[in-house]
Design an enzyme around this catalytic site. Sequence first.
Site, PDB file in Angstrom:
ATOM      1  N   LYS A  22      10.101  24.197  42.700  1.00  0.00           N
ATOM      2  CA  LYS A  22       9.408  24.861  43.826  1.00  0.00           C
ATOM      3  C   LYS A  22      10.247  24.758  45.426  1.00  0.00           C
ATOM      4  CE  LYS A  22       6.443  22.489  46.619  1.00  0.00           C
ATOM      5  NZ  LYS A  22       6.519  22.484  47.803  1.00  0.00           N
ATOM      6  N   ASN A  23      10.748  23.719  45.660  1.00  0.00           N
ATOM      7  CA  ASN A  23      11.637  23.522  46.814  1.00  0.00           C
ATOM      8  C   ASN A  23      13.022  24.359  46.727  1.00  0.00           C
ATOM      9  OD1 ASN A  23       9.160  22.676  47.972  1.00  0.00           O
ATOM     10  ND2 ASN A  23      10.073  20.645  47.852  1.00  0.00           N
ATOM     11  N   CYS A 117       1.373  20.680  53.928  1.00  0.00           N
ATOM     12  CA  CYS A 117       0.759  19.497  53.544  1.00  0.00           C
ATOM     13  C   CYS A 117       0.599  18.421  54.610  1.00  0.00           C
ATOM     14  CB  CYS A 117       1.545  18.711  52.626  1.00  0.00           C
ATOM     15  SG  CYS A 117       1.148  19.180  50.792  1.00  0.00           S
ATOM     16  N   ARG A 122       5.106  17.352  61.898  1.00  0.00           N
ATOM     17  CA  ARG A 122       6.223  17.887  61.421  1.00  0.00           C
ATOM     18  C   ARG A 122       6.894  18.817  62.306  1.00  0.00           C
ATOM     19  NH1 ARG A 122       4.747  19.198  55.039  1.00  0.00           N
ATOM     20  NH2 ARG A 122       6.886  19.728  54.894  1.00  0.00           N
ATOM     21  N   ILE A 124       9.621  21.077  64.509  1.00  0.00           N
ATOM     22  CA  ILE A 124      10.947  22.035  64.044  1.00  0.00           C
ATOM     23  C   ILE A 124      11.733  21.996  64.919  1.00  0.00           C
ATOM     24  CG2 ILE A 124       9.467  23.383  62.498  1.00  0.00           C
ATOM     25  CD1 ILE A 124       9.301  25.485  64.483  1.00  0.00           C
ATOM     26  N   GLN A 126      14.756  20.721  65.069  1.00  0.00           N
ATOM     27  CA  GLN A 126      16.292  20.905  64.411  1.00  0.00           C
ATOM     28  C   GLN A 126      16.472  22.491  64.037  1.00  0.00           C
ATOM     29  OE1 GLN A 126      18.493  18.196  64.873  1.00  0.00           O
ATOM     30  NE2 GLN A 126      16.762  17.807  66.130  1.00  0.00           N
ATOM     31  N   ASP A 307       8.516  12.580  48.008  1.00  0.00           N
ATOM     32  CA  ASP A 307       7.661  13.269  46.995  1.00  0.00           C
ATOM     33  C   ASP A 307       7.478  12.783  45.764  1.00  0.00           C
ATOM     34  OD1 ASP A 307       7.746  15.255  49.263  1.00  0.00           O
ATOM     35  OD2 ASP A 307       8.924  16.508  48.211  1.00  0.00           O
ATOM     36  N   ILE A 329      10.162   8.842  55.407  1.00  0.00           N
ATOM     37  CA  ILE A 329      10.112  10.270  55.825  1.00  0.00           C
ATOM     38  C   ILE A 329       9.247  10.761  56.507  1.00  0.00           C
ATOM     39  CG2 ILE A 329      10.720  12.466  55.022  1.00  0.00           C
ATOM     40  CD1 ILE A 329      13.224  10.686  54.266  1.00  0.00           C
ATOM     41  N   ARG A 399      -0.528  24.344  44.025  1.00  0.00           N
ATOM     42  CA  ARG A 399       0.542  24.884  44.767  1.00  0.00           C
ATOM     43  C   ARG A 399       1.722  24.669  44.102  1.00  0.00           C
ATOM     44  NH1 ARG A 399       1.322  21.869  49.766  1.00  0.00           N
ATOM     45  NH2 ARG A 399       3.388  22.879  49.615  1.00  0.00           N
TER      46      ARG A 399
HETATM   47  N1  EPU Z   1      12.109  16.492  61.069  1.00  0.00           N
HETATM   48  C1  EPU Z   1      12.309  16.625  62.419  1.00  0.00           C
HETATM   49  N2  EPU Z   1      12.567  17.870  62.997  1.00  0.00           N
HETATM   50  C2  EPU Z   1      12.775  18.916  62.331  1.00  0.00           C
HETATM   51  C3  EPU Z   1      12.435  18.751  60.859  1.00  0.00           C
HETATM   52  C4  EPU Z   1      12.209  17.891  60.383  1.00  0.00           C
HETATM   53  O1  EPU Z   1      12.099  15.522  63.161  1.00  0.00           O
HETATM   54  O2  EPU Z   1      12.945  20.035  63.122  1.00  0.00           O
HETATM   55  C5  EPU Z   1      11.778  15.198  60.418  1.00  0.00           C
HETATM   56  C6  EPU Z   1      10.375  15.298  59.751  1.00  0.00           C
HETATM   57  O3  EPU Z   1       9.405  15.217  60.690  1.00  0.00           O
HETATM   58  C7  EPU Z   1      10.555  14.180  58.750  1.00  0.00           C
HETATM   59  C8  EPU Z   1      12.251  14.506  58.573  1.00  0.00           C
HETATM   60  O4  EPU Z   1      12.571  14.796  59.456  1.00  0.00           O
HETATM   61  O5  EPU Z   1      10.277  13.025  59.245  1.00  0.00           O
HETATM   62  C9  EPU Z   1      12.444  15.063  57.074  1.00  0.00           C
HETATM   63  O6  EPU Z   1      11.735  16.427  57.057  1.00  0.00           O
HETATM   64  P1  EPU Z   1      12.377  17.711  56.329  1.00  0.00           P
HETATM   65  O7  EPU Z   1      12.721  18.887  57.272  1.00  0.00           O
HETATM   66  O8  EPU Z   1      13.654  17.082  55.313  1.00  0.00           O
HETATM   67  O9  EPU Z   1      11.044  18.102  55.383  1.00  0.00           O
HETATM   68  P2  EPU Z   1      10.784  19.612  55.136  1.00  0.00           P
HETATM   69  O10 EPU Z   1      11.956  20.319  55.163  1.00  0.00           O
HETATM   70  O11 EPU Z   1       9.787  19.929  55.968  1.00  0.00           O
HETATM   71  C10 EPU Z   1      10.998  19.347  52.645  1.00  0.00           C
HETATM   72  C11 EPU Z   1      10.096  19.712  51.427  1.00  0.00           C
HETATM   73  C12 EPU Z   1       9.071  18.432  51.210  1.00  0.00           C
HETATM   74  C13 EPU Z   1       9.675  16.914  51.040  1.00  0.00           C
HETATM   75  C14 EPU Z   1      10.844  16.853  52.374  1.00  0.00           C
HETATM   76  C15 EPU Z   1      11.613  15.570  52.270  1.00  0.00           C
HETATM   77  C16 EPU Z   1      10.104  21.932  51.284  1.00  0.00           C
HETATM   78  C17 EPU Z   1       9.230  23.405  51.327  1.00  0.00           C
HETATM   79  N3  EPU Z   1       9.399  20.954  51.436  1.00  0.00           N
HETATM   80  O12 EPU Z   1       9.999  19.478  53.750  1.00  0.00           O
HETATM   81  O13 EPU Z   1       8.444  18.678  49.966  1.00  0.00           O
HETATM   82  O14 EPU Z   1       8.882  16.215  51.539  1.00  0.00           O
HETATM   83  O15 EPU Z   1      11.749  17.920  52.515  1.00  0.00           O
HETATM   84  O16 EPU Z   1      12.369  15.518  51.168  1.00  0.00           O
HETATM   85  O17 EPU Z   1      11.026  21.872  50.609  1.00  0.00           O
HETATM   86  C18 EPU Z   1       6.549  18.515  48.633  1.00  0.00           C
HETATM   87  O18 EPU Z   1       7.179  19.199  47.781  1.00  0.00           O
HETATM   88  O19 EPU Z   1       5.481  18.119  48.239  1.00  0.00           O
HETATM   89  C19 EPU Z   1       6.916  18.329  49.912  1.00  0.00           C
HETATM   90  C20 EPU Z   1       6.168  17.981  51.095  1.00  0.00           C
END
Ligand code: EPU
Length: 422
Positions: A22-23, A117, A122, A124, A126, A307, A329, A399
């Site tokens: 999925k990811n 989720c 969450r 953005i 970065q 996850d 995380i 999902r």
């Molecule tokens: N974070 C920031 N700023 C940002 C982005 C992230 O502070 O701009 C923080 C987040 O709050 C978190 C950490 O960095 O504490 C890691 O977040 P990351 O950006 O790695 O997560 P994501 O890209 O939003 C993806 C997966 C998630 C998975 C996480 C961690 C996708 C679509 N989603 O999320 O998957 O938990 O990486 O591995 O790829 C799932 O599949 O069930 C799921 C939630």
Amino acid sequence: MEKFIVHGPCKLKGEVNISGAKNAAVAILPATLLVKGKCHLENVPNISDIRAYVEILESLGSKIEYLSKNEMIIDNTDISSAIASSELTSKFRASYYLLGALLGRFDKVQISLPGGCNLGARPIDQHIKVFEKLGAKVEVRSGNVYATRTQTLKGTAIFLDIVSVGATMNAILAATLAEGTTIIENVAKEPHIVDLANFLNSMGAKIKGAGTDTIKITGVKELHQVSSYSIIPDQIETGTFMVAAAATCGDVLIKNCIPKHMEPITAKLLEAGANVEEFADSIRVSMDKKPNAFTVKTSPYPGFPTDMQPQICILLAISTGTGMIVENIWESRFQYTDELVKMGADISAHGTTAIVKGVDKLYSAPVRSHDLRAGAAMIIAGLVADGNTEIYDIHHILRGYEDITTKFANLGANIEYIQEDD
Ligand code: EPU
């Protein structure tokens, strides 16, 4: 209202085939926007997140033809809009990849602030930092993200403050067609990052270092059509079946997976006392006793994936001792433990830590699926428990898990899907 009824207990036995990741798919689908032509994708998981992505891409002008349920041709020759601002986009976390992909092609991009989720904050920041470093202007207002550029994005050095899967993906997407060289440090190393880079490289991108801490991208003027690209198997679906096999004292051969990606999970299952045999592209997991207790600390790849945290908790819940989970995380990923307590589990969760004391048995109860992975954990709990466990809010599970009831049924489980009038 939809629900699952899991008739437990059950020992899983047999073979299961893992679907595409999925990811990886939710990044590769928008990545196709970077090529003015056709992309042929195979091993695309048939899950509701992907169907939603297809709908979003079609609203931008993509022509998408399904060749089978897991194979599609996406033609992005004529993209008519760079505005993806809809209820669908706002509900969907991975819609933020549209920013990176569309910025490669358009001067002005607008998307709804992404949902997803409920795992706590969450941010953005970065992602925004990446786009701004590459020369775009980004504004967040009225529930939308607006990104604009006055010229082609320019390669530069970017250091991510936090290891982020999404920001790493977006940096790769935005830098692929940028002018010059982009070096991104402190990046995520998940298998899906490598898969996105491999996909783009197969179309002529010049991305090196994916899977390490530093990624170097030499911008190219354009990408060419790709004849066929097969998405990697899903690491988390594989892990879910591995844990389900162990928790039910079963014996399952998990096929079409990449054992190397499973190392952190394999290590915990071995600590728990399971038998894990690795083959070239399959893993067999069996268990013939109650699990030993252990400690799990989640961290970015190659650490233990967040996850898989809810699923592995089921093993601790029925273990012979007291275990601990430390979630590093997401700030709010223990909501599901209240559901397990209803089933007789002994868990106390505070802040980032959960202490789990093993109990003799779990008992069925009506439970909620708080998020995708919590929902998978509820299924495993239901398979372990005595009685019929009703799981609500299963749209979260659908999902991200393809054919989940059929796959479990083929292993001997009895999971009913019920749709009732509200
Ligand atoms: N974070 C920031 N700023 C940002 C982005 C992230 O502070 O701009 C923080 C987040 O709050 C978190 C950490 O960095 O504490 C890691 O977040 P990351 O950006 O790695 O997560 P994501 O890209 O939003 C993806 C997966 C998630 C998975 C996480 C961690 C996708 C679509 N989603 O999320 O998957 O938990 O990486 O591995 O790829 C799932 O599949 O069930 C799921 C939630």
